[in-house]
Enzyme design. Structure first.
Site, short mmCIF file in Angstrom:
data_model
loop_
_atom_site.label_atom_id
_atom_site.label_comp_id
_atom_site.label_asym_id
_atom_site.label_seq_id
_atom_site.Cartn_x
_atom_site.Cartn_y
_atom_site.Cartn_z
N CYS A 39 0.85 -1.19 0.00
CA CYS A 39 0.00 0.00 0.00
C CYS A 39 0.90 1.25 0.00
CB CYS A 39 -0.88 -0.02 1.24
SG CYS A 39 -2.07 1.34 1.31
N ASP A 41 0.59 3.59 1.83
CA ASP A 41 0.61 4.07 3.22
C ASP A 41 2.04 4.30 3.72
OD1 ASP A 41 -1.62 3.62 5.79
OD2 ASP A 41 0.51 3.91 6.22
N ARG A 43 3.26 4.29 6.51
CA ARG A 43 3.73 3.50 7.66
C ARG A 43 4.28 2.14 7.26
NH1 ARG A 43 -1.99 3.96 10.48
NH2 ARG A 43 -2.48 3.57 8.29
N HIS A 100 -1.89 -4.31 5.22
CA HIS A 100 -1.53 -3.79 6.54
C HIS A 100 -2.75 -3.39 7.34
CE1 HIS A 100 -2.24 0.57 5.79
NE2 HIS A 100 -2.15 0.17 4.54
N CYS A 103 -5.78 0.01 7.13
CA CYS A 103 -5.61 0.44 5.73
C CYS A 103 -6.79 1.34 5.32
CB CYS A 103 -5.53 -0.78 4.81
SG CYS A 103 -5.32 -0.33 3.07
#
Ligand SMILES: [Zn+2]
Length: 206
Positions: A39, A41, A43, A100, A103
Site C-alpha cells: 500500500c 501508506d 507506515r 496492513h 488500511c
C-alpha cells in the site's frame, strides 16, 4: 516540520559515505531479488521490514496494494507494467503482496466516506475492492467496521495473490519453482507480521 534539504544533506554526508561501495556497485545495474507490492501508506516500510538495502527490492505502491488481473492490465498499466518489468527483465525470485492494519483504502471500501465523490480517482481505484467488500459485509454483518476492514485487508491479500496468477508468465514461473508468491499482513502498532498459508487457507503469525 521535517526539513527535506537537511535530510538530503545528511544522506549525502552520512548514509552515502558509510555505504559508498554499495552505491557505486549499484550505479549501472540493479538485481533486486524481490518485488514488493504494498500500500502507498507511509507506515509500511519494505526496507525496514525486510532489513534490506537499496538494490534489493523493486517496489509497487498503490492504495490498498492491488494487482489488477490480466484482463485489466491495460487500464491499470502503471501497476501492471512494473510487474511485467520486475518479472521479465529483472527476473525477481519473489513477489510479496503486503497488506496492513488500519488500511484507509480497505476501510473506505467497507464504509465509504461521505466525500468519496470528491475523490474521483481514488473511487475508481478502490472500486476494484467492491466484490470483496460485499463478501465481507455478508460474512460479518454484525461486526464493527474495524473488524470488517481487517477481514477485508486479509481477503484482499489473498485476492491479489490469485490476480497475480492470472498472468501467464507469473503462473509459468511459479509452476517451475522459479518464483515464489507471498501474502503478508503487517500489523503496524505491534509489529506482528502474519503470513498467508495456502494449505491452511489462513494467516499465521510469524
Ligand atoms: Zn493501506
Amino acid at each position: 516540520m521535517k526539513n527535506l534539504y537537511k535530510a538530503l544533506k545528511q544522506f549525502k554526508e552520512q548514509d552515502y559515505k558509510e555505504n559508498k561501495d554499495l552505491y557505486e556497485s549499484l550505479s549501472e545495474v540493479q538485481t533486486p531479488h524481490t518485488l514488493f507490492v504494498g500500500c502507498s501508506d507511509s507506515r509500511v516500510s519494505p526496507e525496514r521490514l525486510l532489513q534490506a538495502y537499496p538494490g534489493e527490492i523493486f517496489h509497487i505502491r498503490n492504495i490498498a496494494n492491488i494487482v489488477p488481473p490480466a484482463g485489466q492490465s491495460v487500464k491499470y498499466a502503471s501497476t501492471t507494467s512494473a510487474i511485467e518489468y520486475a518479472v521479465e527483465v529483472l527476473n525477481v525470485k519473489n513477489i510479496i503482496i503486503c497488506g496492513h492494519s488500519n488500511c484507509g483504502g480497505c476501510a473506505a471500501s467497507i464504509n465509504p466516506p461521505e466525500n468519496i465523490e470528491e475523490l474521483p480517482y481514488t473511487s475508481i481505484w478502490i472500486s476494484q475492492l467492491e466484490g470483496l467488500s460485499q463478501q465481507v459485509s455478508k460474512e460479518l454483518p454484525d461486526e464493527k467496521k474495524t473488524v470488517k476492514a481487517n477481514r477485508l485487508e486479509k481477503l484482499n491479500v489473498i485476492q491479489q495473490l490469485s490476480n497475480l496468477m492470472t498472468y501467464e508468465n507469473i503462473r509459468d514461473r511459479v509452476e517451475k519453482n522459479q518464483l515464489t508468491l507471498n501474502g503478508w499482513h503487517y500489523s503496524i502498532g505491534d509489529g506482528v507480521i502474519s503470513i498467508f498459508n495456502e494449505e491452511e487457507n489462513e494467516f499465521i503469525e510469524l
